[in-house]
Design an enzyme around this catalytic site. Structure first.
Site, PDB file in Angstrom:
ATOM      1  N   SER A   1      60.247  27.920  21.676  1.00  0.00           N
ATOM      2  CA  SER A   1      58.378  27.600  22.591  1.00  0.00           C
ATOM      3  C   SER A   1      58.694  26.046  22.397  1.00  0.00           C
ATOM      4  CB  SER A   1      57.702  28.571  21.301  1.00  0.00           C
ATOM      5  OG  SER A   1      56.452  28.903  21.738  1.00  0.00           O
ATOM      6  N   SER A   2      57.158  26.732  24.235  1.00  0.00           N
ATOM      7  CA  SER A   2      56.752  25.004  24.154  1.00  0.00           C
ATOM      8  C   SER A   2      55.529  25.224  23.335  1.00  0.00           C
ATOM      9  CB  SER A   2      56.948  25.603  25.967  1.00  0.00           C
ATOM     10  OG  SER A   2      55.095  26.967  25.740  1.00  0.00           O
TER      11      SER A   2
ATOM     12  N   LYS B   1      60.681  27.995  16.560  1.00  0.00           N
ATOM     13  CA  LYS B   1      61.003  28.932  17.579  1.00  0.00           C
ATOM     14  C   LYS B   1      62.001  28.524  17.672  1.00  0.00           C
ATOM     15  CE  LYS B   1      58.824  33.158  18.848  1.00  0.00           C
ATOM     16  NZ  LYS B   1      60.340  33.244  19.642  1.00  0.00           N
TER      17      LYS B   1
END
Length: 636
Positions: free
Chosen positions: A477-478, A483
């Protein structure tokens, strides 16, 4: 013959060194050393420092370049007597291309330090080689210019000269360095559709070359083709089958004309290479003509479907191997996870206990079923319609040609090919492609289902099932730190979706054929070959980057089993369905364990419960009693 004598003979016949004094040749012979390179070996790589200059003694080497998007463009292929790495004679800049071996190659190599020594020891020889290297690189740029085309036009960065060719519609200028001809040029202009040229599917190019080789041998056998012309066509076709000249196969995979442009691309490349082998100029078709000689006794309508079938057959071998390897990885995990108890689930609800090993073993076995199904459809693909020519009547093919070309094509490919009993039917029918597409869809559906299961079983890590761990491949995830997503099963899912969609394309294209020919075979070939390649890659990626690295969480799985009401199913034979149902309902409502409720109600003794509700016992396969046939004999 000694190595020195072999090198001397090679250097005497190498165009790059033609005209050098004998003393200079002797100097090079004394300093160049032999090197053997296996198929797919990299001689030098784009961006690396220059370290060598080499002459190809045998085999072939491709010069390739990354086009900036990760796709590799083949600029030229080099054979015996041709040079590579000559840029080291000009400057010390890194390699701008990659040299990769296509056929096992014997090279004679001069290292960078030897080149440096030559500057001091033989400055006149070095100066002569520098000018030759500049001309060689300029010619290579012209060759690249003729193969990196857009909408039929060369890129224009090398000032390539042109030759004039003509066809039914008139005269056109073709880049002089191009092995293709005027009909390929028109196809490049007409069919700028997918941006995926024929050269992206080497198996199809090699299959086309096999057909042309077999046809030349059959035509020679039947007295239609002079031996010298047949020999040239065969030599050129064998080079193409070995991986050379693929950069000149440029027509778009999706095209009008039922594959005529693909067939003519092959005819023109093989004709022009045959002319080169005969010492003649490209385009001088009086000696070897694309239609009159290379396409003799053939039509696109038997060449194209036959080549497509051969290409599918060879790529299916690769797919089957990839599926078998993936299945083996699942079976190995099945052995590893055999002792680990977990809950089985149906309709996403708790069912009955099983082992994680059983789950992974089932993944492997279901994949192996598809290996068998693909093998069955391969047998159907081996029926060809060579000799049918235009519509199956065999017009312009001599008596005996169909049998002769099949026999030679079987020898060339090593496959037990058969000629269709009804060539008219075979020319109009695309049923085998529909059947293959259906089997590929079956494979995709099952593989996608397995990936869904892997994502579910690994969901979490805290709030999901979390029974297994997939190897982490990249941050997920950005925005959400920590994550990690199941990216490998996700990408395989997407490949499977694409294959399933391709089945609709193949189905509609097959249905839309009219009368004696299906003109939509190009899109059928494109989707099938693409699907097989993508599925193979997906199986390799899933195995290497996911399955082999999966680990289990046995404590979590056992806790699910111990707190599940699914184990009540095992009580049905002992206490009946109604009582078992009531126990399950009570356990759900109160949160109590099944064991405690049964003991409280006095339905079974502790010893009986320990035996019946033992999870390990519940996962063992039950013997199935033999069924009796009507005649009384056992059916097993």
């Amino acid at each position: 013959m000694s190595t020195a004598n072999a090198l001397a003979d090679l250097l005497d016949t190498t165009a790059f060194l033609r005209g050098l004094p004998a003393a200079d040749i002797d100097y090079l012979v004394a300093r160049m050393t032999p090197a053997t390179k296996a198929v797919d070996a990299v001689v030098f790589r784009e961006g690396e420092p220059r370290k060598l200059f080499a002459i190809v003694a045998s085999g072939s080497v491709a010069i390739e370049k990354d086009d900036g998007s990760g796709r590799i463009a083949r600029l030229v292929t080099l054979g015996a007597g041709e040079v590579l790495g000559e840029g080291i004679l000009l400057d010390e800049s890194p390699h701008g291309t990659t040299a990769r071996v296509l056929e096992r190659a014997e090279l004679f190599v001069m290292t960078g330090s030897q080149v440096t020594a030559m500057i001091a020891e033989r400055p006149t020889l070095y100066a002569s080689l520098v000018s030759r290297a500049a001309r060689s690189i300029s010619q290579r740029l012209r060759s690249a210019d003729a193969t990196l085309v857009g909408r039929g036009r060369p890129m224009g960065f090398a000032g390539s000269a042109n030759r004039v060719e003509h066809d039914l519609l008139g005269e056109r200028e073709v880049p002089d360095e191009a092995l293709y001809g005027v009909q390929t040029l028109r196809a490049l202009e007409n069919f700028a559709i997918t941006g995926t040229p024929l050269r992206e599917f080497p198996a199809l190019i090699e299959a086309l070359a096999a057909v042309k080789e077999a046809a030349a041998l059959a035509n020679q056998e039947l007295g239609l083709l002079p031996k010298e012309v047949a020999d040239l066509i065969v030599r050129a076709a064998r080079e193409v089958r070995a991986g050379r000249h693929h950069e000149h196969f440029l027509v778009d995979m999706i095209q009008g004309g039922a594959g005529t442009s693909t067939n003519m691309n092959a005819n023109e490349v093989i004709a022009n290479r045959a002319l080169e082998l005969a010492g003649k100029r490209r385009g001088s078709y009086q000696a070897v003509h694309p239609n009159n000689h290379v396409n003799l006794s053939q039509s696109t309508n038997d060449v194209y479907p036959t080549a497509v079938k051969l290409a599918l057959h060879s790529t299916l071998d690769l797919l089957r191997d990839a599926i078998k390897d993936l299945a083996a990885a699942f079976l190995e995990k099945g052995d590893e996870f055999a002792p680990l108890i977990k809950m089985g689930r149906t309709q996403l609800q708790d069912a009955v206990p099983m082992t994680l090993g059983q789950e992974f073993t089932a993944f492997g076995h279901t994949l192996l079923e598809d290996v068998e199904r693909l093998g069955e459809v391969q047998a159907l693909i081996r029926e060809i319609n060579m000799g049918a020519t235009a519509i199956g009547t065999g017009i312009n093919a001599p008596p005996g040609y169909a049998d002769a070309v099949r026999r030679h094509l079987s020898a060339v490919t090593g496959l037990p090919l058969i000629t269709a009993p009804d060539l008219v039917e075979a020319t109009m029918d695309t049923g085998v492609f529909v059947q293959l597409s259906g089997v590929l869809k079956r494979c995709a559906v099952k593989l996608s289902k397995i990936c869904n299961d892997l994502r579910l079983l690994s969901s979490g890590p805290r709030a999901g099932l979390g029974e297994i761990n997939l190897p982490p491949m990249q941050p997920g995830s950005s925005i959400m730190p920590g994550k990690v997503n199941p990216v490998i099963p996700e990408v395989v899912n997407q490949v499977c979706f694409d294959v399933i969609g391709a089945d609709i394309t193949v189905t509609m294209a097959a249905e839309a054929g009219q009368l004696q020919l299906n003109v939509f075979e190009p899109v059928i070939a494109f989707r099938l070959l693409y699907s097989i390649g993508a599925m193979r890659n997906a199986c390799i990626v899933l195995r290497e980057r996911c399955v082999v690295g999966i680990t289990a969480n046995p404590d979590r799985m056992r806790r699910f089993v111990e707190h599940s009401i699914g184990i009540v199913t095992a009580l049905v034979p002992a206490i009946g369905y109604e009582r078992a149902t009531d126990i399950a309902k009570t356990a759900l409502e109160t949160g109590r364990g099944v064991y405690d409720i049964v003991m409280e109600r006095g339905l079974l003794t502790r010893e009986q419960l320990d035996r019946i509700l033992n999870p390990e016992a519940m996962t063992a396969p039950r013997a199935v009693p033999p069924r009796r046939a009507s005649g009384g004999s056992s059916v097993r």
